[in-house]
Design a protein around this motif. Structure first.
Motif, PDB file in Angstrom:
ATOM      1  N   GLY A  37      -3.298 -96.023  26.642  1.00 31.19           N
ATOM      2  CA  GLY A  37      -2.520 -97.189  26.265  1.00 31.19           C
ATOM      3  C   GLY A  37      -3.062 -97.828  25.004  1.00 31.19           C
ATOM      4  O   GLY A  37      -4.150 -97.498  24.523  1.00 31.19           O
ATOM      5  N   ALA A  38      -2.289 -98.744  24.457  1.00 29.19           N
ATOM      6  CA  ALA A  38      -2.711 -99.474  23.266  1.00 29.19           C
ATOM      7  C   ALA A  38      -3.827-100.452  23.620  1.00 29.19           C
ATOM      8  O   ALA A  38      -3.840-101.036  24.704  1.00 29.19           O
ATOM      9  N   ILE A  39      -4.764-100.620  22.688  1.00 22.13           N
ATOM     10  CA  ILE A  39      -5.889-101.530  22.876  1.00 22.13           C
ATOM     11  C   ILE A  39      -5.697-102.751  21.981  1.00 22.13           C
ATOM     12  O   ILE A  39      -5.148-102.659  20.874  1.00 22.13           O
ATOM     13  N   ASP A  40      -6.147-103.874  22.439  1.00 20.18           N
ATOM     14  CA  ASP A  40      -6.028-105.127  21.696  1.00 20.18           C
ATOM     15  C   ASP A  40      -6.935-105.078  20.472  1.00 20.18           C
ATOM     16  O   ASP A  40      -8.115-105.435  20.523  1.00 20.18           O
ATOM     17  N   THR A  41      -6.362-104.640  19.356  1.00 20.95           N
ATOM     18  CA  THR A  41      -7.092-104.527  18.092  1.00 20.95           C
ATOM     19  C   THR A  41      -6.231-105.080  16.965  1.00 20.95           C
ATOM     20  O   THR A  41      -5.023-105.247  17.097  1.00 20.95           O
ATOM     21  N   ASP A  42      -6.864-105.324  15.833  1.00 26.19           N
ATOM     22  CA  ASP A  42      -6.117-105.764  14.658  1.00 26.19           C
ATOM     23  C   ASP A  42      -5.117-104.694  14.226  1.00 26.19           C
ATOM     24  O   ASP A  42      -4.025-105.023  13.735  1.00 26.19           O
ATOM     25  N   PHE A  43      -5.488-103.419  14.396  1.00 23.65           N
ATOM     26  CA  PHE A  43      -4.594-102.331  13.987  1.00 23.65           C
ATOM     27  C   PHE A  43      -3.289-102.375  14.778  1.00 23.65           C
ATOM     28  O   PHE A  43      -2.196-102.236  14.214  1.00 23.65           O
ATOM     29  N   ILE A  44      -3.391-102.552  16.096  1.00 27.51           N
ATOM     30  CA  ILE A  44      -2.188-102.631  16.924  1.00 27.51           C
ATOM     31  C   ILE A  44      -1.390-103.879  16.578  1.00 27.51           C
ATOM     32  O   ILE A  44      -0.156-103.851  16.457  1.00 27.51           O
ATOM     33  N   ARG A  45      -2.074-104.995  16.378  1.00 26.72           N
ATOM     34  CA  ARG A  45      -1.392-106.242  16.043  1.00 26.72           C
ATOM     35  C   ARG A  45      -0.607-106.125  14.744  1.00 26.72           C
ATOM     36  O   ARG A  45       0.547-106.580  14.649  1.00 26.72           O
ATOM     37  N   ASP A  46      -1.211-105.480  13.730  1.00 29.88           N
ATOM     38  CA  ASP A  46      -0.592-105.421  12.411  1.00 29.88           C
ATOM     39  C   ASP A  46       0.451-104.320  12.273  1.00 29.88           C
ATOM     40  O   ASP A  46       1.394-104.461  11.480  1.00 29.88           O
ATOM     41  N   ASN A  47       0.289-103.227  13.016  1.00 31.39           N
ATOM     42  CA  ASN A  47       1.167-102.077  12.822  1.00 31.39           C
ATOM     43  C   ASN A  47       2.188-101.871  13.942  1.00 31.39           C
ATOM     44  O   ASN A  47       3.195-101.203  13.735  1.00 31.39           O
ATOM     45  N   PHE A  48       1.907-102.447  15.113  1.00 21.59           N
ATOM     46  CA  PHE A  48       2.819-102.291  16.248  1.00 21.59           C
ATOM     47  C   PHE A  48       3.049-103.656  16.909  1.00 21.59           C
ATOM     48  O   PHE A  48       2.653-103.879  18.051  1.00 21.59           O
ATOM     49  N   PRO A  49       3.688-104.572  16.171  1.00 18.87           N
ATOM     50  CA  PRO A  49       3.846-105.934  16.693  1.00 18.87           C
ATOM     51  C   PRO A  49       4.612-106.005  18.005  1.00 18.87           C
ATOM     52  O   PRO A  49       4.328-106.882  18.838  1.00 18.87           O
ATOM     53  N   GLU A  50       5.591-105.109  18.199  1.00 11.78           N
ATOM     54  CA  GLU A  50       6.336-105.138  19.460  1.00 11.78           C
ATOM     55  C   GLU A  50       5.432-104.788  20.636  1.00 11.78           C
ATOM     56  O   GLU A  50       5.527-105.394  21.708  1.00 11.78           O
ATOM     57  N   ARG A  51       4.560-103.811  20.437  1.00 16.43           N
ATOM     58  CA  ARG A  51       3.610-103.461  21.485  1.00 16.43           C
ATOM     59  C   ARG A  51       2.593-104.580  21.692  1.00 16.43           C
ATOM     60  O   ARG A  51       2.249-104.917  22.822  1.00 16.43           O
ATOM     61  N   TYR A  52       2.143-105.158  20.592  1.00 16.71           N
ATOM     62  CA  TYR A  52       1.141-106.228  20.696  1.00 16.71           C
ATOM     63  C   TYR A  52       1.699-107.442  21.425  1.00 16.71           C
ATOM     64  O   TYR A  52       0.956-108.178  22.100  1.00 16.71           O
ATOM     65  N   ALA A  53       3.021-107.648  21.311  1.00 14.51           N
ATOM     66  CA  ALA A  53       3.651-108.785  21.984  1.00 14.51           C
ATOM     67  C   ALA A  53       3.546-108.690  23.502  1.00 14.51           C
ATOM     68  O   ALA A  53       3.709-109.691  24.206  1.00 14.51           O
ATOM     69  N   LEU A  54       3.228-107.495  24.010  1.00 19.93           N
ATOM     70  CA  LEU A  54       3.085-107.304  25.458  1.00 19.93           C
ATOM     71  C   LEU A  54       1.725-107.798  25.972  1.00 19.93           C
ATOM     72  O   LEU A  54       1.478-107.780  27.177  1.00 19.93           O
ATOM     73  N   LYS A  55       0.879-108.238  25.065  1.00 23.76           N
ATOM     74  CA  LYS A  55      -0.468-108.672  25.451  1.00 23.76           C
ATOM     75  C   LYS A  55      -0.425-109.758  26.507  1.00 23.76           C
ATOM     76  O   LYS A  55      -1.206-109.735  27.475  1.00 23.76           O
ATOM     77  N   GLU A  56       0.484-110.721  26.355  1.00 21.91           N
ATOM     78  CA  GLU A  56       0.545-111.839  27.297  1.00 21.91           C
ATOM     79  C   GLU A  56       0.962-111.400  28.693  1.00 21.91           C
ATOM     80  O   GLU A  56       0.743-112.124  29.667  1.00 21.91           O
ATOM     81  N   GLN A  57       1.560-110.212  28.799  1.00 20.26           N
ATOM     82  CA  GLN A  57       1.960-109.679  30.102  1.00 20.26           C
ATOM     83  C   GLN A  57       0.917-108.713  30.671  1.00 20.26           C
ATOM     84  O   GLN A  57       1.156-108.062  31.676  1.00 20.26           O
ATOM     85  N   GLY A  58      -0.226-108.609  30.011  1.00 20.79           N
ATOM     86  CA  GLY A  58      -1.219-107.629  30.430  1.00 20.79           C
ATOM     87  C   GLY A  58      -0.777-106.221  30.078  1.00 20.79           C
ATOM     88  O   GLY A  58      -1.136-105.264  30.769  1.00 20.79           O
ATOM     89  N   GLY A  59      -0.025-106.093  28.974  1.00 21.09           N
ATOM     90  CA  GLY A  59       0.558-104.803  28.613  1.00 21.09           C
ATOM     91  C   GLY A  59      -0.251-103.963  27.654  1.00 21.09           C
ATOM     92  O   GLY A  59       0.137-102.833  27.341  1.00 21.09           O
TER      93      GLY A  59
END
Length: 257
Positions: A200-222
């Motif tokens: 799965g995706a890890i909470d990193t700057d790379f994911i935040r900057d390049n995959f914003p839709e995936r990063y938006a799942l952070k608040e859901q434990g995604g």
């Protein structure tokens, strides 16, 4: 304190006044750094490595500011001489290697017709050959003490290859096979070898900057929290010898198998 290899940390500590060391090969800003901080909080001296030592300064300083012991060493994990020298230096100048975590990623994605021989070889060197050198040197110093923990960080690609990931999957498959072989060889010597599948995706700057839709799942434990990954690595180290995990897969609740 926790148990590892069937021995309590107190009994191990009383047998030697030397520091117990956790070595993190590939201590990046996210998962590797979190693992280093987790082991430092338990009183282990931490040695973190990357190819360029300057990149380790913030991590080392943060551990020291929190009261831990940390050493940053620049080392190319693909270089046999450098890896031999690294473990010799740690054992001579810092303490007894008790934990080694191989955490080099090398994730690349290219269509097969655009994957050059140089790219394929470099990914293999980083994710597979460097893992071999790490495992061999860890075994060399842990073996005489008949105890230790050796953890290899894998990925989704360790289990299945996907389109565009020929180089990465090939290297990660090789790393998984290495971990299995070392577990069978080193387990009888009291060395716990584990392989983690980070799926799965890890909470990193790379994911935040390049995959914003995936990063938006952070608040859901995604997406995976590096601190939570580090906690599982600590728990692997704490397992008693009669109940060792070899392979542990870690994924967010919404990630498909």
């Amino acid at each position: 304190m926790a148990q590892q290899s069937g021995l309590s940390a107190e009994s191990v500590g009383s047998a030697s006044s030397r520091a117990r060391v956790a070595v993190i090969i590939g201590a990046g800003d996210a998962t590797g750094g979190a693992i280093a901080r987790r082991f430092a909080r338990e009183g282990l001296a931490v040695v973190v490595t990357r190819r360029h030592e300057d990149a380790l300064i913030p991590l080392v300083q943060s551990i020291r500011d929190a009261g831990g012991v940390a050493h940053g060493i620049g080392c190319d994990a693909r270089d046999e001489g450098a890896m031999v020298g690294l473990f010799d230096r740690i054992e001579r100048d810092i303490g007894d290697v008790a934990v080694v975590v191989f955490n080099i990623g090398a994730n690349v994605r290219h269509p097969i017709t655009e994957t050059t021989a140089r790219v394929y070889r470099k990914v293999w060197e980083m994710a597979a050959f460097a893992g071999f050198l790490t495992g061999r040197e860890a075994a060399r110093v842990m073996g005489p003490r008949q105890q230790g923990t050796l953890i290899f960080t894998g990925a989704t690609a360790s289990l299945r290859g996907s389109a565009g990931f020929a180089a990465f999957a090939g290297a990660k498959f090789a790393l998984r096979a290495l971990a299995q072989s070392l577990a069978r060889e080193l387990g009888p010597q009291g060395i716990h070898v584990a392989h983690t599948v980070i799926d799965g995706a890890i909470d990193t700057d790379f994911i935040r900057d390049n995959f914003p839709e995936r990063y938006a799942l952070k608040e859901q434990g995604g997406i995976l929290n590096p601190e939570h990954i580090a906690e599982q690595y600590w728990r692997l180290h704490c397992q008693p010898r009669d109940c060792w995990t070899h392979e542990l897969d870690l994924r967010p609740w919404l990630e498909t198998f």
